[in-house]
Design a protein around this motif. Structure first.
Motif, PDB file in Angstrom:
ATOM      1  N   MET A  18       0.827  -1.205   0.000  1.00 44.39           N
ATOM      2  CA  MET A  18       0.000   0.000   0.000  1.00 44.39           C
ATOM      3  C   MET A  18       0.864   1.258   0.000  1.00 44.39           C
ATOM      4  O   MET A  18       0.549   2.249  -0.678  1.00 44.39           O
ATOM      5  N   SER A  83     -11.890  -4.017   4.681  1.00 45.73           N
ATOM      6  CA  SER A  83     -12.333  -4.518   3.389  1.00 45.73           C
ATOM      7  C   SER A  83     -13.250  -3.507   2.705  1.00 45.73           C
ATOM      8  O   SER A  83     -13.139  -3.272   1.494  1.00 45.73           O
ATOM      9  N   GLN A  85     -13.219  -0.263   3.096  1.00 46.44           N
ATOM     10  CA  GLN A  85     -12.392   0.849   2.634  1.00 46.44           C
ATOM     11  C   GLN A  85     -11.665   0.494   1.343  1.00 46.44           C
ATOM     12  O   GLN A  85     -11.527   1.330   0.439  1.00 46.44           O
ATOM     13  N   LEU A  86     -11.224  -0.741   1.238  1.00 43.84           N
ATOM     14  CA  LEU A  86     -10.557  -1.179   0.015  1.00 43.84           C
ATOM     15  C   LEU A  86     -11.526  -1.222  -1.164  1.00 43.84           C
ATOM     16  O   LEU A  86     -11.144  -0.937  -2.311  1.00 43.84           O
ATOM     17  N   ARG A  90     -11.214   0.759  -4.630  1.00 44.12           N
ATOM     18  CA  ARG A  90     -11.349   0.098  -5.939  1.00 44.12           C
ATOM     19  C   ARG A  90     -12.262   0.906  -6.856  1.00 44.12           C
ATOM     20  O   ARG A  90     -11.938   1.111  -8.040  1.00 44.12           O
ATOM     21  N   PHE A 135      -6.981  -4.027  -5.703  1.00 45.25           N
ATOM     22  CA  PHE A 135      -7.829  -3.661  -4.565  1.00 45.25           C
ATOM     23  C   PHE A 135      -8.936  -4.697  -4.347  1.00 45.25           C
ATOM     24  O   PHE A 135      -9.282  -5.018  -3.198  1.00 45.25           O
ATOM     25  N   ALA A 138      -7.385  -7.601  -2.721  1.00 39.76           N
ATOM     26  CA  ALA A 138      -7.018  -7.238  -1.350  1.00 39.76           C
ATOM     27  C   ALA A 138      -8.224  -7.279  -0.420  1.00 39.76           C
ATOM     28  O   ALA A 138      -8.104  -7.672   0.749  1.00 39.76           O
ATOM     29  N   THR A 139      -9.409  -6.894  -0.921  1.00 41.10           N
ATOM     30  CA  THR A 139     -10.618  -6.980  -0.085  1.00 41.10           C
ATOM     31  C   THR A 139     -10.893  -8.423   0.313  1.00 41.10           C
ATOM     32  O   THR A 139     -11.242  -8.714   1.463  1.00 41.10           O
TER      33      THR A 139
END
Length: 209
Positions: A18, A83, A85-86, A90, A135, A138-139
């Motif tokens: 990040m 999650s 926020q990710l 995205r 992203f 990543a979530t």
């Protein structure tokens, strides 16, 4: 704790990745906001934003995906706060990608170029495209580490009651159409002809017996 906290933490290399992404986005902003040279011809070279940043994202995506269960359906945004926020990151990334493409190519129909973005190398739009995928992965990875269930998209269930009602309405409409059609002499002649055919067929069957 947040993803951006120092030291690998529960999310492994995610925090370091990040921080790198934040720096690269600063580079993207610098390239996009640059004033184009008046005498410049053709697109800018990828050296203005190094092309190897894209393979880096793809490698990180592959590493996280290896740990995750196979995805068999669309996912609904859900799970932990990080999650969520990710997911927001995205969607913002997708919006940024569309804006960059609009700057490069303009709004001319057929994909023709009439934008002011010749100074923006292809690696920038490619990076934003792959970053939104990063992203998304990543979530899933954060939810997997936190033990959160993934909420899958479900198809709407068929309402058989409404379907029966619709069939009933359609049947009534068909009856009304027949009644209306009966007022037309041509339609009446067609129905009479069909009746005669049926009668003849029945009589022929009776004779055969």
């Amino acid at each position: 704790g947040g993803v951006g906290e120092g030291g690998g933490g529960a999310y492994g290399e995610l925090s370091g990745q990040m921080l790198d992404i934040m720096s690269r986005l600063c580079d993207v902003g610098a390239v996009v906001s640059r004033i184009p040279k008046k005498n410049a011809t053709g697109r800018a070279e990828d050296d203005d934003f190094e092309a190897h940043h894209v393979p880096n994202l793809e490698r990180w995506v592959d590493t996280m995906t290896e740990e995750l269960p196979t995805l068999t359906s669309f996912l609904l945004p859900s799970g932990s706060g990080i999650s969520a926020q990710l997911h927001v990151a995205r969607t913002v990334c997708r919006r940024a990608e569309r804006s960059i493409v609009s700057v490069i190519y303009g709004e001319e129909e057929g994909g023709g170029r009439n934008g002011d973005g010749n100074h923006i190398p292809d690696s920038v739009s490619k990076y934003l495209n792959r970053l939104s995928d990063y992203f998304f992965t990543a979530t899933r990875y954060v939810n997997w580490v936190d033990g959160k269930d993934e909420v899958l998209y479900c198809r709407p269930k068929k309402d058989f009651k409404n379907k029966k009602m619709d069939n009933g309405i359609n049947a009534e409409e068909n009856k009304e159409d027949e009644n209306v059609g009966g007022k037309d002499p041509v339609d009446q002649q067609k129905r009479d002809r069909r009746r005669r055919i049926v009668i003849v067929e029945k009589e022929g069957t009776a004779d055969a017996k």
